[in-house]
Design an enzyme around this catalytic site. Structure first.
Site, short mmCIF file in Angstrom:
data_model
loop_
_atom_site.label_atom_id
_atom_site.label_comp_id
_atom_site.label_asym_id
_atom_site.label_seq_id
_atom_site.Cartn_x
_atom_site.Cartn_y
_atom_site.Cartn_z
N SER A 108 0.83 -1.20 0.00
CA SER A 108 0.00 0.00 0.00
C SER A 108 0.87 1.25 0.00
O SER A 108 1.11 1.86 1.04
CB SER A 108 -0.94 -0.02 1.21
OG SER A 108 -1.88 1.01 1.08
N LYS A 131 6.16 3.10 5.46
CA LYS A 131 5.97 2.46 4.14
C LYS A 131 7.29 1.90 3.62
O LYS A 131 7.33 0.83 3.01
CB LYS A 131 5.36 3.46 3.15
CG LYS A 131 3.93 3.85 3.51
CD LYS A 131 3.24 4.57 2.37
CE LYS A 131 1.75 4.75 2.66
NZ LYS A 131 0.98 5.21 1.50
N ASN A 151 1.16 9.25 -7.07
CA ASN A 151 1.09 10.70 -6.82
C ASN A 151 -0.28 11.07 -6.24
O ASN A 151 -0.89 10.24 -5.60
CB ASN A 151 1.51 11.48 -8.06
CG ASN A 151 3.03 11.34 -8.24
OD1 ASN A 151 3.77 11.48 -7.28
ND2 ASN A 151 3.49 11.02 -9.44
P1 NDP Z 1 -9.08 3.48 3.42
O1 NDP Z 1 -9.02 4.35 4.63
O2 NDP Z 1 -10.19 3.73 2.47
O3 NDP Z 1 -9.08 1.97 3.97
C1 NDP Z 1 -8.79 0.87 3.15
C2 NDP Z 1 -9.28 -0.41 3.79
O4 NDP Z 1 -8.46 -0.82 4.88
C3 NDP Z 1 -10.65 -0.40 4.41
O5 NDP Z 1 -11.66 -0.42 3.41
C4 NDP Z 1 -10.65 -1.67 5.25
O6 NDP Z 1 -11.13 -2.80 4.52
C5 NDP Z 1 -9.15 -1.91 5.50
N1 NDP Z 1 -8.84 -2.01 6.95
C6 NDP Z 1 -8.20 -3.04 7.52
N2 NDP Z 1 -8.10 -2.87 8.83
C7 NDP Z 1 -8.69 -1.71 9.13
C8 NDP Z 1 -8.93 -1.02 10.35
N3 NDP Z 1 -8.52 -1.47 11.52
N4 NDP Z 1 -9.58 0.16 10.27
C9 NDP Z 1 -10.00 0.66 9.08
N5 NDP Z 1 -9.80 0.03 7.90
C10 NDP Z 1 -9.16 -1.16 7.92
O7 NDP Z 1 -7.67 3.56 2.63
P2 NDP Z 1 -7.25 4.62 1.50
O8 NDP Z 1 -7.82 4.18 0.19
O9 NDP Z 1 -7.51 6.00 1.98
O10 NDP Z 1 -5.65 4.43 1.49
C11 NDP Z 1 -5.04 3.36 0.79
C12 NDP Z 1 -3.60 3.77 0.44
O11 NDP Z 1 -3.62 4.93 -0.39
C13 NDP Z 1 -2.73 4.13 1.67
O12 NDP Z 1 -1.43 3.66 1.45
C14 NDP Z 1 -2.73 5.65 1.68
O13 NDP Z 1 -1.57 6.20 2.28
C15 NDP Z 1 -2.78 5.96 0.18
N6 NDP Z 1 -3.40 7.26 -0.11
C16 NDP Z 1 -2.84 8.05 -1.08
C17 NDP Z 1 -3.42 9.26 -1.41
C18 NDP Z 1 -2.85 10.08 -2.50
O14 NDP Z 1 -3.36 11.17 -2.80
N7 NDP Z 1 -1.80 9.63 -3.16
C19 NDP Z 1 -4.61 9.75 -0.71
C20 NDP Z 1 -5.14 8.81 0.27
C21 NDP Z 1 -4.54 7.63 0.55
P3 NDP Z 1 -12.27 -3.76 5.14
O15 NDP Z 1 -13.26 -2.87 5.82
O16 NDP Z 1 -12.85 -4.42 3.92
O17 NDP Z 1 -11.56 -4.70 6.06
#
Ligand code: NDP
Length: 312
Positions: A108, A131, A151
């Site tokens: 991730s 990361k 990005n």
């Molecule tokens: P989310 O916050 O949407 O969460 C992703 C999934 O993580 C959830 O759907 C859930 O799946 C799972 N999960 C597992 N354990 C937990 C827990 N304890 N609490 C909450 N969720 C949990 O992730 P993002 O899509 O925001 O982020 C994904 C990646 O993208 C990260 O590496 C982040 O840093 C990166 N990112 C990059 C951005 C950019 O602009 N480049 C912006 C935002 C994020 P389930 O419920 O099915 O178990």
């Protein structure tokens, strides 16, 4: 591994960016599995993904036996787990080592290229260090990988920067960045996950059409909406001070804004050596949505509230 027949397992597939990857994976014809917590709060999204053809596997991230058995069913693993769960990916790495059949793992990442950027504020550095720890564990375990630097998520940041969901008159100006539409991030991630030439390489999503200064972005938005905005310029020192004084984790978004927009870390290094730039390598097959096209989407179908919870 046949390029278009890989079985793909996604962690975080119900999440903000993960769901785009799941949809892309199904669309591209891959048998697609989503590993999700037993009591996920994304049951509606999971139902929708299941109706598209995804196979939902319920399990905890620390259930080693369950992880190994899920991994043994697939070829490629993509993690789009949320930032607080980044270090839980060590459990996935341990299970991949035991399963022994995984041909590619994408951790991730999906943000700035963490091995290439330097001089960021401490809260963002700590975020990147976690990361990087995962990357080093993957290499130490000799797991074939692709690291994706997507990005800025386009809709996520355009929403935050322009605030089209409110009748604002003012826009805060920070700087320049690369903004990529989430649907494209989904498609390109699946493409690189199954492409042999992306194995053990860093893939950066940096199309020229999507490198834009915030002033250019505002000018485009003014042209499209017929509105005009006052621009509030924030002194760099104000962001530095906030990153030092806000409590964790609120200090992370402000230090990301500083690195990405003020320091320009998504645009300030040459892509070369072994790295792949996706818009060049796949230019005959795929095309990134331009910022202008993304703004058209926002104009006709504006998201109701900020997509980016951490930045609210
Ligand atoms: P989310 O916050 O949407 O969460 C992703 C999934 O993580 C959830 O759907 C859930 O799946 C799972 N999960 C597992 N354990 C937990 C827990 N304890 N609490 C909450 N969720 C949990 O992730 P993002 O899509 O925001 O982020 C994904 C990646 O993208 C990260 O590496 C982040 O840093 C990166 N990112 C990059 C951005 C950019 O602009 N480049 C912006 C935002 C994020 P389930 O419920 O099915 O178990």
């Amino acid at each position: 591994m046949a390029e278009n027949k890989s079985k793909i397992l996604l962690f975080g597939g119900s999440g903000y960016i993960g769901r785009h990857m799941v949809r892309a994976s199904i669309k591209l014809g891959h048998p697609t599995y989503v590993y999700s917590r037993p009591h996920s709060d994304h049951s509606q999204v999971l139902n929708e993904l299941q109706s598209f053809g995804a196979i939902i596997v319920k399990g905890q991230l620390d259930d080693h036996v369950k992880l190994v058995s899920a991994l043994r069913e697939v070829d490629v693993v993509i993690s789009a787990l949320a930032y607080p769960q980044v270090l839980d990916q060590i459990n996935i790495i341990e299970a991949i080592k035991v399963a022994g059949n995984i041909k590619r793992f994408l951790p991730s990442d999906f943000g700035c290229e963490e091995d290439r950027i330097i001089s960021v504020l401490p809260p963002f550095q700590a975020f990147l260090d976690k990361k990087k720890r995962v990357r080093r564990a993957i290499e130490e375990a000799n797991i074939p990988y692709t690291y994706v630097s997507a990005n800025c998520f386009g809709a996520y940041f355009v929403n935050y920067l322009l605030r089209p969901y409110e009748q604002n008159q003012e826009i805060t100006v920070y700087g320049t960045a690369v903004l990529n539409y989430e649907e494209d991030i989904g498609i390109y991630t699946i493409k690189v996950a199954t492409d042999p030439k992306a194995c053990n390489r860093v893939v950066i999503f940096r199309p020229r059409t999507n490198m834009i200064s915030q002033l250019e972005l505002i000018a485009l938005w003014e042209k499209k909406t017929g509105r005009s905005f006052s621009k509030i310029h924030v002194p760099e020192q104000e962001l530095v001070t906030l990153s030092n004084t806000l409590p964790d984790p609120l200090n992370i978004p402000v230090s990301i804004i500083h690195s990405v927009f003020v320091k320009g870390v998504t645009t300030d290094f040459e892509i070369g050596g072994d790295d792949i730039e996706a818009s060049v390598v796949y230019r005959d097959q795929l095309k990134f949505t331009t910022i202008e096209e993304l703004l058209d989407i926002f104009l006709h179908d504006p998201p109701p509230k900020p997509a980016l919870a951490a930045f609210e």
